[in-house]
Design a protein around this motif. Structure first.
Motif, PDB file in Angstrom:
ATOM      1  N   ALA A  18       0.796  -1.015  -0.075  1.00 47.06           N
ATOM      2  CA  ALA A  18       0.108   0.041  -0.012  1.00 47.06           C
ATOM      3  C   ALA A  18       0.833   1.230   0.031  1.00 47.06           C
ATOM      4  CB  ALA A  18      -0.786   0.028   1.265  1.00 47.06           C
ATOM      5  N   PRO A  19       0.527   2.044  -0.789  1.00 48.04           N
ATOM      6  CA  PRO A  19       1.347   3.521  -0.758  1.00 48.04           C
ATOM      7  C   PRO A  19       1.285   4.354   0.699  1.00 48.04           C
ATOM      8  CG  PRO A  19      -0.452   3.701  -2.389  1.00 48.04           C
ATOM      9  CD  PRO A  19      -0.676   2.454  -1.671  1.00 48.04           C
ATOM     10  N   ALA A  20       2.127   4.872   0.905  1.00 46.65           N
ATOM     11  CA  ALA A  20       2.046   5.789   1.893  1.00 46.65           C
ATOM     12  C   ALA A  20       0.967   7.209   1.458  1.00 46.65           C
ATOM     13  CB  ALA A  20       3.218   6.583   2.530  1.00 46.65           C
ATOM     14  N   LEU A  21       0.056   7.630   2.495  1.00 46.72           N
ATOM     15  CA  LEU A  21      -0.877   8.458   2.110  1.00 46.72           C
ATOM     16  C   LEU A  21      -0.402   9.942   2.977  1.00 46.72           C
ATOM     17  CD1 LEU A  21      -3.870   6.296   1.977  1.00 46.72           C
ATOM     18  CD2 LEU A  21      -2.621   7.042  -0.028  1.00 46.72           C
ATOM     19  N   ILE A  22      -0.953  10.783   2.580  1.00 48.64           N
ATOM     20  CA  ILE A  22      -0.807  12.065   3.480  1.00 48.64           C
ATOM     21  C   ILE A  22      -1.965  12.943   3.120  1.00 48.64           C
ATOM     22  CG2 ILE A  22       0.090  13.823   1.676  1.00 48.64           C
ATOM     23  CD1 ILE A  22       2.236  14.801   3.948  1.00 48.64           C
ATOM     24  N   ALA A  23      -2.334  13.780   4.484  1.00 50.27           N
ATOM     25  CA  ALA A  23      -3.501  14.347   4.432  1.00 50.27           C
ATOM     26  C   ALA A  23      -3.415  15.756   5.261  1.00 50.27           C
ATOM     27  CB  ALA A  23      -4.671  13.774   4.926  1.00 50.27           C
ATOM     28  N   VAL A  24      -3.594  16.895   4.919  1.00 48.74           N
ATOM     29  CA  VAL A  24      -3.398  18.209   5.738  1.00 48.74           C
ATOM     30  C   VAL A  24      -4.583  18.693   6.288  1.00 48.74           C
ATOM     31  CG1 VAL A  24      -2.162  20.177   5.604  1.00 48.74           C
ATOM     32  CG2 VAL A  24      -1.595  18.399   3.889  1.00 48.74           C
ATOM     33  N   VAL A  33       0.023  11.148   8.345  1.00 51.34           N
ATOM     34  CA  VAL A  33       0.567  10.384   7.222  1.00 51.34           C
ATOM     35  C   VAL A  33       0.158   8.774   7.535  1.00 51.34           C
ATOM     36  CG1 VAL A  33       2.716   9.234   6.440  1.00 51.34           C
ATOM     37  CG2 VAL A  33       2.428  11.777   6.634  1.00 51.34           C
ATOM     38  N   SER A  34      -0.258   7.980   6.555  1.00 54.70           N
ATOM     39  CA  SER A  34      -0.427   6.792   6.853  1.00 54.70           C
ATOM     40  C   SER A  34       0.519   5.815   6.154  1.00 54.70           C
ATOM     41  CB  SER A  34      -1.765   6.307   6.692  1.00 54.70           C
ATOM     42  OG  SER A  34      -2.025   6.244   5.001  1.00 54.70           O
ATOM     43  N   VAL A  35       1.286   4.901   6.737  1.00 57.36           N
ATOM     44  CA  VAL A  35       1.950   3.882   6.117  1.00 57.36           C
ATOM     45  C   VAL A  35       1.713   2.485   6.818  1.00 57.36           C
ATOM     46  CG1 VAL A  35       3.771   4.857   7.428  1.00 57.36           C
ATOM     47  CG2 VAL A  35       4.552   3.281   5.331  1.00 57.36           C
ATOM     48  N   GLY A  36       1.462   1.667   5.923  1.00 57.12           N
ATOM     49  CA  GLY A  36       1.046   0.480   6.292  1.00 57.12           C
ATOM     50  C   GLY A  36      -0.200   0.435   7.165  1.00 57.12           C
ATOM     51  N   SER A  37      -0.331  -0.188   8.207  1.00 55.49           N
ATOM     52  CA  SER A  37      -1.453   0.118   9.302  1.00 55.49           C
ATOM     53  C   SER A  37      -1.286   0.975  10.325  1.00 55.49           C
ATOM     54  CB  SER A  37      -1.728  -1.348  10.067  1.00 55.49           C
ATOM     55  OG  SER A  37      -0.217  -1.777  10.705  1.00 55.49           O
ATOM     56  N   ILE A  63      -3.567   0.995   5.738  1.00 58.02           N
ATOM     57  CA  ILE A  63      -4.626   1.632   5.378  1.00 58.02           C
ATOM     58  C   ILE A  63      -4.619   2.519   4.053  1.00 58.02           C
ATOM     59  CG2 ILE A  63      -5.025   4.372   6.189  1.00 58.02           C
ATOM     60  CD1 ILE A  63      -3.904   3.706   8.861  1.00 58.02           C
ATOM     61  N   ARG A  64      -5.868   2.691   3.438  1.00 56.97           N
ATOM     62  CA  ARG A  64      -5.994   2.815   1.986  1.00 56.97           C
ATOM     63  C   ARG A  64      -6.542   4.169   1.563  1.00 56.97           C
ATOM     64  NH1 ARG A  64      -3.395  -0.547  -1.821  1.00 56.97           N
ATOM     65  NH2 ARG A  64      -3.179  -2.523  -0.842  1.00 56.97           N
ATOM     66  N   ALA A  65      -6.936   4.995   2.475  1.00 56.12           N
ATOM     67  CA  ALA A  65      -7.604   6.128   2.374  1.00 56.12           C
ATOM     68  C   ALA A  65      -7.538   7.013   3.687  1.00 56.12           C
ATOM     69  CB  ALA A  65      -8.999   6.347   1.827  1.00 56.12           C
ATOM     70  N   ILE A  66      -7.188   8.050   3.871  1.00 58.30           N
ATOM     71  CA  ILE A  66      -7.195   9.144   4.944  1.00 58.30           C
ATOM     72  C   ILE A  66      -7.535  10.449   4.556  1.00 58.30           C
ATOM     73  CG2 ILE A  66      -5.680   8.035   6.359  1.00 58.30           C
ATOM     74  CD1 ILE A  66      -3.563  10.015   5.576  1.00 58.30           C
ATOM     75  N   THR A 311      15.972  10.508  -4.803  1.00 55.76           N
ATOM     76  CA  THR A 311      14.878   9.985  -5.785  1.00 55.76           C
ATOM     77  C   THR A 311      13.307   9.967  -5.269  1.00 55.76           C
ATOM     78  OG1 THR A 311      16.468   8.448  -6.734  1.00 55.76           O
ATOM     79  CG2 THR A 311      14.502   8.443  -7.463  1.00 55.76           C
ATOM     80  N   PHE A 312      12.854  11.045  -4.992  1.00 56.58           N
ATOM     81  CA  PHE A 312      11.571  11.325  -4.478  1.00 56.58           C
ATOM     82  C   PHE A 312      10.450  11.247  -5.413  1.00 56.58           C
ATOM     83  CE2 PHE A 312       8.149  13.815  -2.278  1.00 56.58           C
ATOM     84  CZ  PHE A 312       7.996  13.083  -1.217  1.00 56.58           C
ATOM     85  N   ILE A 313       9.602  10.270  -5.322  1.00 60.90           N
ATOM     86  CA  ILE A 313       8.397  10.058  -6.260  1.00 60.90           C
ATOM     87  C   ILE A 313       7.152  10.286  -5.399  1.00 60.90           C
ATOM     88  CG2 ILE A 313       7.310   8.793  -7.991  1.00 60.90           C
ATOM     89  CD1 ILE A 313      10.212   7.535  -8.810  1.00 60.90           C
ATOM     90  N   PRO A 314       6.506  10.950  -5.256  1.00 58.17           N
ATOM     91  CA  PRO A 314       5.447  11.250  -4.322  1.00 58.17           C
ATOM     92  C   PRO A 314       4.259  10.147  -4.584  1.00 58.17           C
ATOM     93  CG  PRO A 314       5.355  13.098  -5.483  1.00 58.17           C
ATOM     94  CD  PRO A 314       6.612  12.302  -5.993  1.00 58.17           C
ATOM     95  N   THR A 315       4.012   9.589  -3.436  1.00 58.38           N
ATOM     96  CA  THR A 315       2.942   8.635  -3.744  1.00 58.38           C
ATOM     97  C   THR A 315       1.398   9.055  -3.122  1.00 58.38           C
ATOM     98  OG1 THR A 315       3.598   7.851  -1.307  1.00 58.38           O
ATOM     99  CG2 THR A 315       4.109   6.514  -3.340  1.00 58.38           C
ATOM    100  N   SER A 316       1.773  10.279  -2.382  1.00 57.97           N
ATOM    101  CA  SER A 316       0.465  11.090  -2.271  1.00 57.97           C
ATOM    102  C   SER A 316       0.758  12.468  -1.829  1.00 57.97           C
ATOM    103  CB  SER A 316      -0.217  10.421  -0.977  1.00 57.97           C
ATOM    104  OG  SER A 316      -1.294  11.130  -0.501  1.00 57.97           O
ATOM    105  N   ILE A 317      -0.232  13.573  -2.373  1.00 57.22           N
ATOM    106  CA  ILE A 317      -0.093  15.079  -2.060  1.00 57.22           C
ATOM    107  C   ILE A 317      -1.163  15.550  -1.107  1.00 57.22           C
ATOM    108  CG2 ILE A 317       1.947  15.128  -3.862  1.00 57.22           C
ATOM    109  CD1 ILE A 317      -0.327  16.205  -5.766  1.00 57.22           C
ATOM    110  N   GLY A 318      -0.869  16.615  -0.418  1.00 58.47           N
ATOM    111  CA  GLY A 318      -2.113  17.547  -0.191  1.00 58.47           C
ATOM    112  C   GLY A 318      -1.782  18.802   0.250  1.00 58.47           C
ATOM    113  N   ALA A 319      -2.732  19.382   0.427  1.00 60.33           N
ATOM    114  CA  ALA A 319      -2.716  20.768   0.772  1.00 60.33           C
ATOM    115  C   ALA A 319      -3.659  21.534   1.708  1.00 60.33           C
ATOM    116  CB  ALA A 319      -2.278  21.822  -0.471  1.00 60.33           C
ATOM    117  N   ALA A 320      -3.570  22.407   2.529  1.00 63.74           N
ATOM    118  CA  ALA A 320      -4.807  23.189   2.992  1.00 63.74           C
ATOM    119  C   ALA A 320      -4.984  24.452   2.144  1.00 63.74           C
ATOM    120  CB  ALA A 320      -4.042  23.727   4.335  1.00 63.74           C
ATOM    121  N   PRO A 321      -6.335  24.503   2.142  1.00 59.53           N
ATOM    122  CA  PRO A 321      -6.758  25.578   1.109  1.00 59.53           C
ATOM    123  C   PRO A 321      -6.044  27.086   1.423  1.00 59.53           C
ATOM    124  CG  PRO A 321      -8.755  24.339   2.164  1.00 59.53           C
ATOM    125  CD  PRO A 321      -7.485  23.933   2.586  1.00 59.53           C
TER     126      PRO A 321
END
Lengths: 436, 248
Positions: A18-24, A33-37, A63-66, A311-321
């Protein structure tokens, strides 16, 4: 030869990455950030890692969605352990735990914070009413989810409420984006389909909205395994523009072309006014910036923002409005490589904000670790450690790419191969015993 | 005279079913390996109705027979509504091939007729929105569908609460959905799905009487004729797409 190759790729499926995810947080009070469980939350307000309180014991599988709710009051997480957890972001206590029949692939919270929707791996979208939360009694409540709509046996990759809250939008592996009226009483189901946005020629991987003051409904942008980002008038299903990001990224950044397929789009994030759209592309170390012209209804490539030094290839991106910072994470769960089971690397880009002038390039730059808000404590909390070996990056990038392909791209078999595979079927087995 | 086709009858020129036998069931859940149009605008009707598109290129398909089987209903409807374009959708490729040949043979032996029918091999449970635009259809047919008795296989049924959302999307207001089966359990299921759906209402008895299509449900299809031969019972549910949208 071909057979061996097939078996190999099928075995890999069992160890899904599962890719790591980020939410702001919408006011950038915290970053998750979620990574694995593991769910890691850092409070920028307190400058320290948040301790999550969950009497039900946290997530037990990837975790697949945050995501945060629009007001920032709630946070939801869900994934392969078939659990959806709703958190109160003041106390960071899990206030609802919902059991899904199948693995959870995507989540959304309605704009008014009354309903959580989630999609399972068989294409069914469920709704949970969270409007009755009692702050006096913080014990987690087990809630029953109600199915409201379904994509017939397809994996739903993204779930979004439209900015005006009128529609719920679902993207799937079968190239489709469905726009459904979100009813006043969603527990009775969402039966009225407004439109389908059809045009992608591979799985749709991500969605984002372009809002505008004069047009509350906004426009929709979508990214796909076909390597394009498309702009839609989603209420009519009309395709307004297609931006061939994969090809452009290849030209601008010379992604190695030994691969047989164009790189998939993995994530999208738009500025509050929608003038800039950040795009995460498989194999691209950095992000691609697109400009959206609301009046001309077009998408065009501005530039590639490269990350130097690793070699940073983002798996998830996010921003606060409200903030000009774009947060990015690269990482993966359950990597085969020896010691580091979980990899998460967090980076941020400044200058991700309104870009009114078409002629001037936006002044965007990748922040050094020392410049990131929250600094070292944030990196320590969200990454788990401060320094990460270069080798782990390439392993993670490869693992995430393979996992995404296995999950979302349909396998093409030759006619003979299909017949061969049918031999394992129960009804055929009885006719031809002694087959193994 | 052309060389006679061994799979076709020498006297009528029609294809013979015994050369187009197929398994009775096909798994609607599996990944499809046949081509599907990306969107309705990419579905080339001119290939399906060449005679029609010589004169009028704006015409759109209005009837869809989902799971058309050997095409009996389509053939009957073709002469009843000679100016309406209609299509059969069938998942089993050999059966689709048969219907294709049948239509071509009928067109050859009845010049000017059967130009308004065609068939396509597809999984209608997955790809209906790829073939039809919003409100394009006026009639949809689901005749003698696979009953899928086991509860774990109920989601394979072609009429289900969630799939009805998609059918309601492609049907225009006032459009009619026809269902019939000889399996009581499935008849009850289909009726309850339609009854419970906010975008459909039952057609009143007098309208059912007056509708010439309703009579064809029992008589036109191969399955229907088989049921009639065995003096079996049939269960029918005919519903109309309601115009009013949900309050929102």
């Amino acid at each position: 030869m071909e057979d061996n190759h097939m078996e190999e790729s099928e075995q890999k499926l069992e160890t899904e990455v599962a890719p790591a995810l980020i939410a702001v947080h919408p006011s950038q009070i915290s970053v998750s950030v979620s990574v694995g469980s593991e769910l890691r939350v850092f409070s920028l307000q307190d400058g320290s890692r948040v301790k999550l309180i969950d009497e039900t014991g946290g997530h037990k599988d990837s975790i697949r969605a945050i995501r945060y709710s629009r007001s920032g009051q709630f946070f939801v997480s869900g994934g392969d352990d078939k659990l959806v957890k709703v958190w109160d972001t003041k106390s960071w206590r899990c206030i609802y735990s919902v059991v899904s029949e199948k693995r959870v692939t995507s989540l959304a919270i309605s704009g008014d914070g009354m309903f959580v929707c989630f999609a399972d791996k068989f294409g069914v979208v469920y709704v949970v009413d969270i409007g009755d939360h009692n702050y006096e009694n913080p014990a987690p409540v087990n809630k029953k989810a109600v199915p409201i709509l379904s994509h017939y046996c397809s994996i739903i990759t993204r779930l979004e409420y439209s900015p005006d809250g009128k529609y719920i939008i679902t993207a799937d592996r079968d190239f489709k984006i469905r726009v459904t009226v979100f009813p006043k009483e969603p527990l009775n189901g969402a039966h009225e389909i407004q439109s389908f946005c059809l045009g992608h020629t591979e799985f749709v991987s991500c969605l984002a909205f372009i809002s505008c003051q004069d047009y509350a409904q906004g426009l929709l942008v979508s990214g796909s395994g076909d390597s394009t980002v498309r702009l839609w008038d989603y209420a009519s299903g009309c395709l307004l523009d297609t931006c061939d990001v994969g090809a452009e990224a290849g030209v601008l950044h010379s992604i190695q072309r030994q691969e047989e397929v164009l790189p998939a789009i993995t994530d999208l994030c738009a500025t509050a006014d929608g003038s800039l759209v950040a795009v995460a592309v498989q194999s691209l170390p950095g992000i691609m910036l697109l400009r959206c012209s609301f009046s001309a209804r077009t998408l065009s490539v501005v530039k590639v923002v490269s990350v130097k030094g690793e070699t940073f290839i983002p798996t998830s991106i996010g921003a606060a409005p409200s903030s000009p910072l774009l947060w990015m994470v690269m990482g993966a769960s359950s990597l085969q490589s020896n010691d580091s089971a979980l990899l998460a690397r967090v980076r941020a880009v400044s200058g991700f904000t309104t870009n009114t002038s078409e002629s001037t390039e936006p002044e965007v730059s990748v922040l050094e670790d020392t410049e990131i808000p929250g600094g070292e404590p944030l990196l320590q909390a969200l990454q788990g450690k401060l320094s990460i070996g270069e080798e782990a990056f390439s392993t993670a990038a490869e693992a995430v790419k393979t996992a995404m392909r296995n999950l979302l791209i349909k396998k093409q078999y030759s006619a003979e191969r299909r017949e061969f595979r049918k031999r394992g079927r129960n009804d055929k087995k009885n006719q031809t015993p002694a087959q193994s | 005279m052309e060389v006679s086709n061994p799979t076709h009858s020498k006297t009528t020129g029609l294809p013979r079913k015994r050369f187009y036998r197929a398994r009775a069931h096909s798994n609607p859940l599996s990944d499809s390996h046949f081509p599907v149009p990306i969107s309705p605008s990419q579905f080339d009707s001119t290939l399906h109705y060449p005679q029609f598109f010589k004169s009028d290129s704006s015409k759109k398909i209005e009837f869809a027979d989902i799971g058309c089987g050997f095409g009996g209903l389509l053939i009957s409807l073709s002469t009843l509504f000679p100016d309406t374009l209609m299509i059969g959708m069938e998942l089993r490729d050999k059966v689709t091939e048969y219907v294709k040949e049948r239509i071509l043979a009928l067109r050859a032996s009845n010049p000017g007729q059967y130009e308004n029918v065609s068939v396509v091999r597809t999984n209608s449970m997955k790809y209906i929105p790829n073939y039809f635009e919003k409100g394009q259809l006026t009639k949809m047919f689901f005749l003698f569908p696979d009953p899928h008795f086991k509860e774990k296989n109920h989601r394979r049924r072609v009429i289900s609460p969630h799939l009805l959302d998609e059918y309601a999307f492609v049907l225009r207001a006032g459009g009619i959905i026809y269902t019939i089966t000889d399996v009581e359990e499935l008849g009850v299921w289909m009726k309850s799905c339609l009854e419970g759906h906010p975008l459909f209402e039952a057609l009143p008895e007098d309208e059912l009487e007056a509708d010439p299509v309703v009579k064809l449900l029992n008589t036109a299809t191969e399955e229907g004729q088989k049921v009639a031969r065995n003096e079996g019972q049939t269960f029918r549910a005919v519903y109309r797409r309601i115009a009013t949208s949900l309050p929102h």
